[in-house]
Design a protein around this motif. Structure first.
Motif, PDB file in Angstrom:
ATOM      1  N   SER A 197       1.496  -1.159   0.210  1.00  0.00           N
ATOM      2  CA  SER A 197       0.114   0.101  -0.181  1.00  0.00           C
ATOM      3  C   SER A 197       1.015   0.994   0.668  1.00  0.00           C
ATOM      4  O   SER A 197       1.307   1.658   1.222  1.00  0.00           O
ATOM      5  CB  SER A 197      -0.835   0.251   1.566  1.00  0.00           C
ATOM      6  N   LEU A 199       2.708   5.486   0.462  1.00  0.00           N
ATOM      7  CA  LEU A 199       1.784   6.635   0.841  1.00  0.00           C
ATOM      8  C   LEU A 199       0.643   7.141  -0.452  1.00  0.00           C
ATOM      9  O   LEU A 199       1.302   7.482  -1.175  1.00  0.00           O
ATOM     10  CB  LEU A 199       3.194   6.475   1.070  1.00  0.00           C
ATOM     11  N   ASP A 200       0.431   7.951  -0.325  1.00  0.00           N
ATOM     12  CA  ASP A 200      -1.124   8.445  -1.306  1.00  0.00           C
ATOM     13  C   ASP A 200       0.524   9.961  -0.937  1.00  0.00           C
ATOM     14  O   ASP A 200      -0.133  10.911  -2.606  1.00  0.00           O
ATOM     15  CB  ASP A 200      -1.711   9.353  -0.276  1.00  0.00           C
ATOM     16  N   ALA A 202       3.317   9.764  -2.008  1.00  0.00           N
ATOM     17  CA  ALA A 202       4.647   9.172  -2.541  1.00  0.00           C
ATOM     18  C   ALA A 202       5.139   9.638  -3.557  1.00  0.00           C
ATOM     19  O   ALA A 202       3.568   9.240  -4.857  1.00  0.00           O
ATOM     20  CB  ALA A 202       4.663   8.097  -2.173  1.00  0.00           C
ATOM     21  N   VAL A 275       8.707   5.019   0.578  1.00  0.00           N
ATOM     22  CA  VAL A 275       6.760   4.763   0.200  1.00  0.00           C
ATOM     23  C   VAL A 275       5.837   4.083   0.528  1.00  0.00           C
ATOM     24  O   VAL A 275       4.682   4.108  -0.329  1.00  0.00           O
ATOM     25  CB  VAL A 275       7.058   4.833  -1.271  1.00  0.00           C
ATOM     26  N   THR A 276       6.153   3.699   1.143  1.00  0.00           N
ATOM     27  CA  THR A 276       4.921   2.582   2.113  1.00  0.00           C
ATOM     28  C   THR A 276       4.609   2.759   2.503  1.00  0.00           C
ATOM     29  O   THR A 276       4.951   2.721   3.650  1.00  0.00           O
ATOM     30  CB  THR A 276       5.562   1.336   1.681  1.00  0.00           C
ATOM     31  N   LYS A 277       3.297   2.794   2.340  1.00  0.00           N
ATOM     32  CA  LYS A 277       1.905   2.814   4.060  1.00  0.00           C
ATOM     33  C   LYS A 277       1.903   1.616   4.860  1.00  0.00           C
ATOM     34  O   LYS A 277       1.907   1.230   5.740  1.00  0.00           O
ATOM     35  CB  LYS A 277       1.123   3.814   4.039  1.00  0.00           C
ATOM     36  N   LYS A 278       1.907   0.233   3.413  1.00  0.00           N
ATOM     37  CA  LYS A 278       1.583  -1.373   4.566  1.00  0.00           C
ATOM     38  C   LYS A 278       2.223  -1.938   4.133  1.00  0.00           C
ATOM     39  O   LYS A 278       2.307  -1.341   2.219  1.00  0.00           O
ATOM     40  CB  LYS A 278       0.123  -0.787   4.911  1.00  0.00           C
TER      41      LYS A 278
END
Length: 294
Positions: A197, A199-200, A202, A275-278
């Motif tokens: 997921s 990041l918005d 990123a 760059v990763t939220k999840k």
């Protein structure tokens, strides 16, 4: 840049065309259990097999230097679910049998694998299902299928409490074995599924760079990998995960070697974490599940 997968292949891509009819149902038959290749046997096998090459390519010791591989777009479907803790062996077998043999009742499914997720994961998913389709339209028909809806309602939903689906477009070598995932190399192994997921906020370039880094690493470790596909989720309304990768390893040892390598860990920390939220990584062993139509 598309991934390059090494396979035992037919000498001409035209062999595939006689089998590939868009309006037909493709049923991958069960194969009798075969003894898995050893690591040494697998690596030697992969070194000695080459895809379609340009007739004018120069070669050294019979090995073509400029190999041109024809690609075909396919659609990948990942389905992860959380089974209830009191799930019995009979209920699990029933669920997996019905999911696996769906390929015999529905058109458009080119390949399928599924199994019990091994080891803990952040989302507590217990089972994974992977399917390959020819076109986007085939996935749309799949979601609207009365048969598959009945399988979910009668054999999956009653014994599970959560799930996630991710669909993405990818490319594979345009030949029967890699497209249909048929043959001894696909009978056994480990299916690894990576969901991301982003990041918005990123930057798009940073996300693309991270995905390219994963593709590049896979190409470096191709002797330990049967096939790999990576893509952007086309079903964002149903899942928070924006990207996915499916990597088939010939053995658990190869999977562990790749996942625990310094190269993979460095790539993840340098390219993906910023760059990763999840993210989620799950894997399951691949074995034939059943032999009868359900």
């Amino acid at each position: 840049m598309p991934l390059r997968a090494q396979f035992l292949s037919f000498s001409q891509s035209s062999h595939f065309n006689s089998y590939f009819f868009p309006n037909s149902s493709f049923n991958v038959s069960y194969n009798q259990p075969n003894k898995p290749l050893s690591l040494t046997g697998w690596r030697n096998c992969k070194r000695n097999n080459f895809a379609i090459s340009n007739a004018s390519s120069s070669s050294t010791n019979g090995v073509p230097e400029n190999v041109h591989i024809k690609k075909r777009k396919i659609m990948e479907h990942v389905f992860l679910l959380k089974a209830k803790r009191d799930l019995s062996e009979a209920e699990e077998k029933d669920m997996l049998d019905y999911l696996y043999t769906s390929q015999y009742h529905m058109s458009g499914i080119l390949a399928i694998s599924l199994g019990r997720v091994e080891g803990p994961n952040a989302e507590n998913f217990t089972h994974g299902v992977y399917m390959r389709f020819q076109r986007k339209e085939d996935i749309a028909k799949f979601y609207n299928s009365a048969f598959y809806s009945r399988v979910l309602e009668e054999h999956v939903n009653p014994i599970s409490y959560g799930s996630v689906c991710v669909d993405f477009e990818a490319e594979v070598e345009d030949d029967i074995i890699p497209i249909f995932r048929r043959g001894e190399d696909f009978n056994y192994g480990v299916e690894c599924i990576i969901l991301i997921s982003a990041l918005d906020m990123a930057p798009k370039e940073a996300i693309e760079d991270a995905l390219y880094s994963l593709q590049h690493l896979i190409s470096q470790y191709e002797s330990f990998i049967v096939q790999a596909t990576i893509g952007t989720n086309l079903n964002l309304k149903e899942s928070e995960y924006s990207h996915a990768a499916v990597i088939r390893f010939p053995s658990r040892e190869d999977f562990v070697f790749f996942k625990e390598s310094k190269d993979y860990k460095d790539m993840w920390s340098l390219k993906f974490q910023p760059v990763t939220k999840k993210s989620l990584l799950v894997h399951y062993s691949v074995d034939p599940v059943g032999t009868e139509l359900m």
